[in-house]
Design a protein around this motif. Structure first.
Motif, PDB file in Angstrom:
ATOM      1  N   LEU A   1      13.690  12.523  13.295  1.00 35.59           N
ATOM      2  CA  LEU A   1      13.072  11.232  13.007  1.00 35.59           C
ATOM      3  C   LEU A   1      12.262  11.378  11.725  1.00 35.59           C
ATOM      4  O   LEU A   1      11.523  12.348  11.550  1.00 35.59           O
ATOM      5  N   ASP A   2      12.427  10.403  10.837  1.00 31.03           N
ATOM      6  CA  ASP A   2      11.771  10.464   9.534  1.00 31.03           C
ATOM      7  C   ASP A   2      10.987   9.194   9.283  1.00 31.03           C
ATOM      8  O   ASP A   2      11.412   8.101   9.662  1.00 31.03           O
ATOM      9  N   SER A   3       9.836   9.331   8.670  1.00 30.59           N
ATOM     10  CA  SER A   3       9.148   8.182   8.093  1.00 30.59           C
ATOM     11  C   SER A   3       9.398   8.215   6.600  1.00 30.59           C
ATOM     12  O   SER A   3       9.190   9.243   5.946  1.00 30.59           O
ATOM     13  N   LEU A   4       9.863   7.115   6.068  1.00 31.76           N
ATOM     14  CA  LEU A   4      10.057   7.014   4.625  1.00 31.76           C
ATOM     15  C   LEU A   4       8.709   6.643   4.017  1.00 31.76           C
ATOM     16  O   LEU A   4       8.237   5.525   4.173  1.00 31.76           O
ATOM     17  N   ALA A   5       8.075   7.613   3.385  1.00 30.81           N
ATOM     18  CA  ALA A   5       6.709   7.426   2.889  1.00 30.81           C
ATOM     19  C   ALA A   5       6.702   6.785   1.506  1.00 30.81           C
ATOM     20  O   ALA A   5       7.607   7.001   0.701  1.00 30.81           O
ATOM     21  N   VAL A   6       5.666   5.996   1.243  1.00 31.72           N
ATOM     22  CA  VAL A   6       5.392   5.478  -0.096  1.00 31.72           C
ATOM     23  C   VAL A   6       4.302   6.372  -0.677  1.00 31.72           C
ATOM     24  O   VAL A   6       3.173   6.415  -0.168  1.00 31.72           O
ATOM     25  N   TYR A   7       4.645   7.106  -1.718  1.00 33.34           N
ATOM     26  CA  TYR A   7       3.752   8.118  -2.281  1.00 33.34           C
ATOM     27  C   TYR A   7       3.058   7.621  -3.551  1.00 33.34           C
ATOM     28  O   TYR A   7       3.651   6.916  -4.362  1.00 33.34           O
ATOM     29  N   VAL A   8       1.807   8.048  -3.713  1.00 33.00           N
ATOM     30  CA  VAL A   8       1.068   7.868  -4.960  1.00 33.00           C
ATOM     31  C   VAL A   8       0.466   9.212  -5.351  1.00 33.00           C
ATOM     32  O   VAL A   8       0.448  10.155  -4.553  1.00 33.00           O
ATOM     33  N   HIS A   9      -0.028   9.303  -6.567  1.00 36.08           N
ATOM     34  CA  HIS A   9      -0.705  10.507  -7.040  1.00 36.08           C
ATOM     35  C   HIS A   9      -1.904  10.805  -6.138  1.00 36.08           C
ATOM     36  O   HIS A   9      -2.546   9.895  -5.616  1.00 36.08           O
ATOM     37  N   LYS A  10      -2.200  12.075  -5.949  1.00 33.96           N
ATOM     38  CA  LYS A  10      -3.280  12.465  -5.039  1.00 33.96           C
ATOM     39  C   LYS A  10      -4.636  11.890  -5.434  1.00 33.96           C
ATOM     40  O   LYS A  10      -5.521  11.729  -4.585  1.00 33.96           O
ATOM     41  N   ASP A  11      -4.825  11.544  -6.697  1.00 35.74           N
ATOM     42  CA  ASP A  11      -6.101  10.992  -7.156  1.00 35.74           C
ATOM     43  C   ASP A  11      -6.132   9.462  -7.144  1.00 35.74           C
ATOM     44  O   ASP A  11      -7.114   8.853  -7.573  1.00 35.74           O
ATOM     45  N   ASN A  12      -5.066   8.862  -6.657  1.00 38.60           N
ATOM     46  CA  ASN A  12      -5.023   7.404  -6.556  1.00 38.60           C
ATOM     47  C   ASN A  12      -5.749   6.985  -5.271  1.00 38.60           C
ATOM     48  O   ASN A  12      -5.365   7.400  -4.182  1.00 38.60           O
ATOM     49  N   PRO A  13      -6.786   6.146  -5.358  1.00 40.91           N
ATOM     50  CA  PRO A  13      -7.591   5.814  -4.174  1.00 40.91           C
ATOM     51  C   PRO A  13      -7.084   4.632  -3.349  1.00 40.91           C
ATOM     52  O   PRO A  13      -7.767   4.214  -2.414  1.00 40.91           O
ATOM     53  N   ILE A  14      -5.903   4.098  -3.648  1.00 37.87           N
ATOM     54  CA  ILE A  14      -5.409   2.947  -2.898  1.00 37.87           C
ATOM     55  C   ILE A  14      -5.424   3.252  -1.397  1.00 37.87           C
ATOM     56  O   ILE A  14      -4.976   4.317  -0.968  1.00 37.87           O
TER      57      ILE A  14
ATOM     58  N   GLY B   1      -2.206  -7.679   9.029  1.00 40.41           N
ATOM     59  CA  GLY B   1      -1.980  -6.610  10.001  1.00 40.41           C
ATOM     60  C   GLY B   1      -2.871  -5.409   9.792  1.00 40.41           C
ATOM     61  O   GLY B   1      -3.728  -5.367   8.911  1.00 40.41           O
ATOM     62  N   SER B   2      -2.662  -4.409  10.634  1.00 39.83           N
ATOM     63  CA  SER B   2      -3.398  -3.145  10.549  1.00 39.83           C
ATOM     64  C   SER B   2      -2.578  -2.123   9.775  1.00 39.83           C
ATOM     65  O   SER B   2      -1.342  -2.174   9.762  1.00 39.83           O
ATOM     66  N   CYS B   3      -3.282  -1.186   9.142  1.00 38.89           N
ATOM     67  CA  CYS B   3      -2.633  -0.163   8.321  1.00 38.89           C
ATOM     68  C   CYS B   3      -2.279   1.061   9.158  1.00 38.89           C
ATOM     69  O   CYS B   3      -3.093   1.515   9.973  1.00 38.89           O
ATOM     70  N   PHE B   4      -1.113   1.599   8.940  1.00 37.82           N
ATOM     71  CA  PHE B   4      -0.670   2.795   9.653  1.00 37.82           C
ATOM     72  C   PHE B   4      -0.045   3.777   8.664  1.00 37.82           C
ATOM     73  O   PHE B   4       0.777   3.390   7.822  1.00 37.82           O
ATOM     74  N   ASP B   5      -0.440   5.048   8.776  1.00 40.22           N
ATOM     75  CA  ASP B   5       0.105   6.077   7.897  1.00 40.22           C
ATOM     76  C   ASP B   5       1.430   6.590   8.463  1.00 40.22           C
ATOM     77  O   ASP B   5       1.781   6.339   9.617  1.00 40.22           O
ATOM     78  N   ALA B   6       2.132   7.361   7.650  1.00 38.49           N
ATOM     79  CA  ALA B   6       3.455   7.867   8.010  1.00 38.49           C
ATOM     80  C   ALA B   6       3.331   9.120   8.881  1.00 38.49           C
ATOM     81  O   ALA B   6       3.675  10.225   8.463  1.00 38.49           O
TER      82      ALA B   6
ATOM     83  N   VAL C   1       0.537  14.754  -3.944  1.00 36.97           N
ATOM     84  CA  VAL C   1       0.707  13.320  -3.685  1.00 36.97           C
ATOM     85  C   VAL C   1       0.071  12.980  -2.347  1.00 36.97           C
ATOM     86  O   VAL C   1      -0.245  13.861  -1.554  1.00 36.97           O
ATOM     87  N   ARG C   2      -0.111  11.692  -2.104  1.00 41.62           N
ATOM     88  CA  ARG C   2      -0.554  11.235  -0.792  1.00 41.62           C
ATOM     89  C   ARG C   2       0.287  10.041  -0.375  1.00 41.62           C
ATOM     90  O   ARG C   2       0.755   9.263  -1.220  1.00 41.62           O
ATOM     91  N   SER C   3       0.509   9.919   0.924  1.00 42.35           N
ATOM     92  CA  SER C   3       1.260   8.774   1.429  1.00 42.35           C
ATOM     93  C   SER C   3       0.297   7.612   1.647  1.00 42.35           C
ATOM     94  O   SER C   3      -0.829   7.800   2.111  1.00 42.35           O
TER      95      SER C   3
END
Length: 326
Positions: free
Chosen positions: A125-138, A251-256, A240-242
């Motif tokens: 089972l895989d979560s397809l993550a949306v990645y940003v740079h590790k220093d991106n605070p989004i 809605g509510s936010c959920f991580d991968a 990177v961070r997801s």
């Protein structure tokens, strides 16, 4: 794709098939799978052609299987999910790993030659993550925002094109910083799955920098502070961070994570498949049969965890093994 359909698809594809009500060990390995025990009479050569997303995992499975059967030769080639069906049809591979289900046209082409449909096991089972740079605070993005970032059609319903980080609410030095897009090429099952679910079957922007592999998407984002890209959760690195995602703006936010994939709360979860040419009137020969059994053993699912994906349960194993007559 309607929002309700998106949520339903995630729940049906994951929660129903995995039956988490009876086996909720989404982070660990289901002990009911049991250890794999080698048998006699296993030899020969296996060739796997297909998904780049599954390339590392297929290699780990091959190494584990080889440790038990040193005389077996296994070759792994990962150039994209779309390369799996033609290889199975041509007989140049025994396994066709795909990060998406086969399309109806691919199944029809296979059936035209053999008179029966290909079979698949669900290996992980895989979560397809949306990645940003590790220093991106989004902190979070809605699926509609993800769509408006990556697509030019905005089928998700957002009326504004998103081109800067300020467009998703970031301030200070981030407000005017242009978003830099990274994605897969069209041969990839990940490309197609992200297009279907995250782009609501829309079209990618021309600005997306198409990459040949899952790891190169992550590498691109890691070297670009303004970057954003999508790739399997197993390719996550410290650079990177997801980004947690939510189905709608309210809605509510959920991580991968494994738990969020299992419940369907994380909206881009999927099975990873291995397709096989299995004649319904004939038993699998020992080599392919034992490899499939190995995938669904504790050792096989340990490889899944090692590669950063989420292990499956005894329920899924029994369903798929039964379909193969194992």
């Amino acid at each position: 794709m309607k929002l309700t359909t998106l949520k339903t698809a995630a729940v049906v594809a994951v929660a129903t098939s995995l039956m988490f009500g009876t086996s909720a060990q989404s982070a660990g390995i289901d002990p009911a799978l049991g250890d794999y025990k080698p048998v006699s009479g296993v030899s020969g050569t296996l060739k796997s052609i297909g998904s780049d997303t599954l390339n590392n995992l297929m290699t780990l499975w091959a190494e584990g299987f080889n440790a038990m059967y040193p005389n077996v030769k296994i070759e792994i080639e990962g150039k994209g999910s779309s390369t799996a069906p033609p290889a199975l049809i041509a007989g140049t591979s025994q396994f066709g790993p795909m990060s998406r289900p086969m399309k109806s046209a691919e199944i029809e082409e296979f059936e035209k030659k053999f008179g029966y449909k290909p079979l698949a096991i669900r290996g992980a089972l895989d979560s397809l993550a949306v990645y940003v740079h590790k220093d991106n605070p989004i902190e979070c993005l809605s699926m509609q925002q993800v769509d408006a970032i990556f697509s030019k059609t905005r089928n998700g319903g957002l009326d504004k094109n998103i081109t800067t980080w300020g467009d998703v609410g970031m301030t200070g030095e981030w407000a005017s910083r242009p978003i830099s897009l990274y994605g897969r090429n069209s041969a990839s099952g990940t490309y197609g799955y992200f297009k279907e679910v995250a782009l609501f079957n829309g079209d990618y922007k021309d600005e997306v920098k198409e990459q040949p592999g899952s790891s190169t998407v992550v590498q691109g984002v890691a070297s670009d502070i303004a970057g954003i890209g999508y790739s399997g959760v197993g390719y996550k690195t410290a650079d990177v961070r997801s980004v947690p995602l939510k189905l709608t703006a309210e809605g509510s936010c959920f991580d991968a994570t494994a738990d969020n994939a299992a419940t369907g709360d994380y909206p881009i979860a999927r099975f990873l498949y291995i397709y096989v040419n299995k004649n319904p009137n004939q038993a699998l020969e020992p080599l392919r049969a034992e490899f499939i059994r190995f995938v669904y053993s504790i050792q096989g699912q340990e490889a899944v965890v090692k590669d950063g994906y989420f292990p499956l349960t005894k329920f899924v194993a029994e369903e798929d093994l039964k379909a193969f007559g194992l």
